[in-house]
Motif scaffolding. Structure first.
Motif, PDB file in Angstrom:
ATOM      1  N   GLY A  37       0.798  -1.221   0.000  1.00  0.00           N
ATOM      2  CA  GLY A  37       0.000   0.000   0.000  1.00  0.00           C
ATOM      3  C   GLY A  37       0.829   1.268   0.000  1.00  0.00           C
ATOM      4  O   GLY A  37       2.000   1.277   0.390  1.00  0.00           O
ATOM      5  N   MET A  38       0.207   2.346  -0.442  1.00  0.00           N
ATOM      6  CA  MET A  38       0.837   3.663  -0.479  1.00  0.00           C
ATOM      7  C   MET A  38       0.037   4.590   0.428  1.00  0.00           C
ATOM      8  O   MET A  38      -1.191   4.536   0.442  1.00  0.00           O
ATOM      9  N   LEU A  39       0.723   5.428   1.194  1.00  0.00           N
ATOM     10  CA  LEU A  39       0.069   6.375   2.097  1.00  0.00           C
ATOM     11  C   LEU A  39       0.637   7.752   1.856  1.00  0.00           C
ATOM     12  O   LEU A  39       1.838   7.894   1.649  1.00  0.00           O
ATOM     13  N   TRP A  40      -0.208   8.759   1.905  1.00  0.00           N
ATOM     14  CA  TRP A  40       0.312  10.106   1.811  1.00  0.00           C
ATOM     15  C   TRP A  40      -0.405  11.035   2.773  1.00  0.00           C
ATOM     16  O   TRP A  40      -1.510  10.748   3.224  1.00  0.00           O
ATOM     17  N   GLY A  41       0.258  12.122   3.066  1.00  0.00           N
ATOM     18  CA  GLY A  41      -0.305  13.061   4.023  1.00  0.00           C
ATOM     19  C   GLY A  41       0.199  14.460   3.743  1.00  0.00           C
ATOM     20  O   GLY A  41       0.970  14.701   2.801  1.00  0.00           O
ATOM     21  N   HIS A  42      -0.241  15.388   4.583  1.00  0.00           N
ATOM     22  CA  HIS A  42      -0.002  16.809   4.380  1.00  0.00           C
ATOM     23  C   HIS A  42       0.471  17.388   5.709  1.00  0.00           C
ATOM     24  O   HIS A  42      -0.235  17.262   6.702  1.00  0.00           O
ATOM     25  N   VAL A  43       1.643  17.963   5.718  1.00  0.00           N
ATOM     26  CA  VAL A  43       2.157  18.580   6.950  1.00  0.00           C
ATOM     27  C   VAL A  43       2.394  20.071   6.721  1.00  0.00           C
ATOM     28  O   VAL A  43       2.451  20.530   5.577  1.00  0.00           O
ATOM     29  N   ALA A  44       2.527  20.801   7.812  1.00  0.00           N
ATOM     30  CA  ALA A  44       2.805  22.236   7.699  1.00  0.00           C
ATOM     31  C   ALA A  44       4.170  22.422   7.051  1.00  0.00           C
ATOM     32  O   ALA A  44       5.088  21.638   7.297  1.00  0.00           O
ATOM     33  N   PRO A  45       4.291  23.441   6.204  1.00  0.00           N
ATOM     34  CA  PRO A  45       5.590  23.698   5.575  1.00  0.00           C
ATOM     35  C   PRO A  45       6.689  23.797   6.634  1.00  0.00           C
ATOM     36  O   PRO A  45       6.472  24.332   7.718  1.00  0.00           O
ATOM     37  N   GLY A  46       7.842  23.236   6.337  1.00  0.00           N
ATOM     38  CA  GLY A  46       8.961  23.277   7.271  1.00  0.00           C
ATOM     39  C   GLY A  46       9.044  22.046   8.161  1.00  0.00           C
ATOM     40  O   GLY A  46      10.019  21.854   8.873  1.00  0.00           O
TER      41      GLY A  46
END
Ligand SMILES: [Zn+2]
Length: 275
Positions: A37-46
């Motif tokens: 499986g592949m997982l992706w996410g979104h974090v705050a820049p930096g």
């Protein structure tokens, strides 16, 4: 983990410190936390992201991607190192799957010695595949989702394995789609063509598309290849046609997806109606 106080603080200061709102929150991951499986996410820049202690590339928008191999077991740990100096861990339980394993016994012993020129040729071809998959492009073309790359029936699945006379063969890592010779093959997602060749020994016509952040599609046994290395393709663009070139039992396209050198299951990336 955040407490109520820090949460209130973040909300109250949102106008002044926009990034502080999510700076102490682990992301909700998309995709499938399972073998292949592949997982992706979104974090705050930096924010820096590490998987099992190894740095993961983060796109300038804060998007990152990881993947799990067929044989990954147990827990994978993501660590987020925030710009404000704090850090958090996120444990992911990688769900095991059952793959189709077929035992074939009583086969007559076969001694196949490949001609020496084949060995040399494979070394060059494998090197080209490895380099094509090693490129780290700051793009996220996989985020839009994937298209089934040809019309046809699934004839081979990721993870299946044969054990011949007690000796395990290497598992099949592609999703095979059987179709007539000449059936168009589309780019399953957009990206840059990193490898395009007409006649690899085992793969025949082969194309590798770089979708960004280490995610690539490899398509092979192609009868014809309609793209060139360095060319940019959009999701759905015709990149060639189905064939039976290389070592293939019949006309089909073998589609593989990698996250760097981790082999993923393409079927998990398709919309459910394809399953
Ligand atoms: Zn295959």
């Amino acid at each position: 983990m955040k407490n109520i106080y820090s949460h209130c603080f973040s909300v109250l200061s949102a106008v002044v410190l926009a990034s502080a709102v999510w700076a102490d929150t682990v992301p909700i991951l998309k995709g499938q936390a399972t073998q292949g499986g592949m997982l992706w996410g979104h974090v705050a820049p930096g924010t820096q992201v590490h998987l099992g202690g190894t740095a993961v590339e983060v796109h300038k928008d804060g998007i990152f991607v990881i993947g799990f191999s067929r044989d990954k077991t147990g827990v994978a740990t993501l660590e987020y190192r925030y710009a404000n100096g704090t850090a958090e861990r996120q444990d992911i339980i990688v769900k095991p799957r059952k793959f189709n394993v077929e035992h074939v016994n009583g086969l007559p012993p076969k001694t196949v010695t490949p001609p020496p020129e084949w060995t040399a040729r494979r070394k060059v071809e494998n090197g080209r595949v490895r380099s094509a998959r090693a490129v780290m492009t700051p793009e996220i073309q996989w985020v839009e989702g994937f298209l089934k790359p040809a019309d046809g029936r699934f004839s081979g699945f990721y993870g299946s394995q044969r054990i011949l006379n007690g000796k395990p063969r290497s598992p099949h890592y592609g999703l095979d789609i059987a179709a007539d010779v000449g059936t168009p093959i589309w780019a399953p997602a957009g990206g840059v063509v990193r490898l395009a060749a007409a006649d690899f020994l085992l793969e025949g016509g082969i194309v590798i598309i770089d979708h960004g952040l280490g995610v690539t599609s490899t398509l092979f046994h192609m009868n014809s290849v309609a793209v060139k290395e360095g060319e940019r393709v959009a999701r759905g663009d015709v990149i060639g046609t189905v064939g039976a070139k290389g070592r293939a039992n019949g006309p089909h396209v073998d589609w593989r997806v990698n996250w760097q050198n981790v082999r993923l299951d393409p079927l998990l990336l398709l919309p459910l109606e394809n399953e």
